[in-house]
Scaffold this active site. Structure first.
Site, PDB file in Angstrom:
ATOM      1  N   ARG A 190      -6.693   0.698  -4.404  1.00 10.22           N
ATOM      2  CA  ARG A 190      -5.615   0.246  -3.527  1.00 10.22           C
ATOM      3  C   ARG A 190      -5.533  -1.272  -3.459  1.00 10.22           C
ATOM      4  NH1 ARG A 190      -8.647   3.469   1.019  1.00 10.22           N
ATOM      5  NH2 ARG A 190      -8.354   4.860  -0.681  1.00 10.22           N
TER       6      ARG A 190
ATOM      7  N   ASP B 247      -6.461  -1.988   2.315  1.00 13.03           N
ATOM      8  CA  ASP B 247      -6.834  -0.916   3.226  1.00 13.03           C
ATOM      9  C   ASP B 247      -7.273  -1.581   4.525  1.00 13.03           C
ATOM     10  OD1 ASP B 247      -7.472   1.615   4.209  1.00 13.03           O
ATOM     11  OD2 ASP B 247      -9.461   1.642   3.291  1.00 13.03           O
TER      12      ASP B 247
ATOM     13  N   ASP C 108      -8.513  -0.501   8.340  1.00 14.23           N
ATOM     14  CA  ASP C 108      -8.945   0.617   9.175  1.00 14.23           C
ATOM     15  C   ASP C 108      -9.416   0.135  10.529  1.00 14.23           C
ATOM     16  OD1 ASP C 108      -8.630   2.834   7.411  1.00 14.23           O
ATOM     17  OD2 ASP C 108     -10.467   2.284   6.360  1.00 14.23           O
TER      18      ASP C 108
ATOM     19  N   ARG D 196       0.843  -1.203   0.000  1.00 17.20           N
ATOM     20  CA  ARG D 196       0.000   0.000   0.000  1.00 17.20           C
ATOM     21  C   ARG D 196       0.869   1.241   0.000  1.00 17.20           C
ATOM     22  NH1 ARG D 196      -4.955   2.131   2.722  1.00 17.20           N
ATOM     23  NH2 ARG D 196      -5.095   4.205   1.807  1.00 17.20           N
TER      24      ARG D 196
END
Length: 182
Positions: free
Chosen positions: A110, A113, A115, A101
């Site tokens: 991407r 990811d 989070d 990334r």
């Protein structure tokens, strides 16, 4: 990796530590986005200080905001860890970097990811840094539908609304479907 499937749990959903994950580009090493995400979850648990307790079904989702990017594969993992929210987010960023990334622009396509979307009932705000719960999670089908898979009774600690209530208020234009082989 054998991915844990969502099952009822005795632990309170309000205490859940939740990680949203997604990708819409393949990688040379792992291939399709779903395979990259499975490998990243395995990597997160490798050091022994993060346990992957439950993993949602994988969902195919249109980009938000709508664009000509490929659709994403998204999900949510419920984890256990002794790491602080700050250290956990740092670890997520390290794994993202290991998997290729590169942060260039917001909402760009991407390869991965990761989070931190909730850390129990904790509210974490650092100037220019971490915000937990994730500030846009309540607006996104690609977070809320998989979150419901692993924490059905979860209540947003700021909005004080259940995941089902948040899902009911999502905009109708967010396209999402459960991935057939997840």
């Amino acid at each position: 990796m054998s991915t844990p499937t969502p099952t009822p749990t005795s632990a309170s959903s309000d205490d859940a530590i939740l990680i949203a994950f997604g990708a819409n580009l393949p990688t040379d090493e792992y291939g399709a986005p779903a395979q990259t995400l499975k490998a990243a979850l395995q990597r997160l648990s490798r050091d022994g200080d993060i346990s992957i307790d439950l993993v949602s079904s994988f969902y195919e989702t249109a980009p938000v905001p709508i664009s000509d990017q490929p659709w994403y594969v998204n999900g949510v993992a419920r984890i256990s860890t002794g790491l602080s929210a700050h250290d956990l987010l740092e670890r997520l960023h390290e794994v993202e970097a290991e998997f290729g990334r590169v942060r260039r622009e917001r909402n760009a396509a991407r390869v991965i990811d990761l989070d931190l979307i909730a850390y129990g009932r904790d509210l974490v705000r650092e100037e220019g840094g971490i915000q937990v719960p994730h500030p846009r999670m309540a607006e996104r089908a690609f977070v809320l539908l998989p979150l419901r898979d692993v924490a059905k009774d979860w209540v947003h600690p700021v909005l004080l609304r259940s995941v089902d209530d948040l899902i009911a208020d999502l905009p109708a234009d967010q396209q999402i479907r459960k991935q057939a082989d997840s």
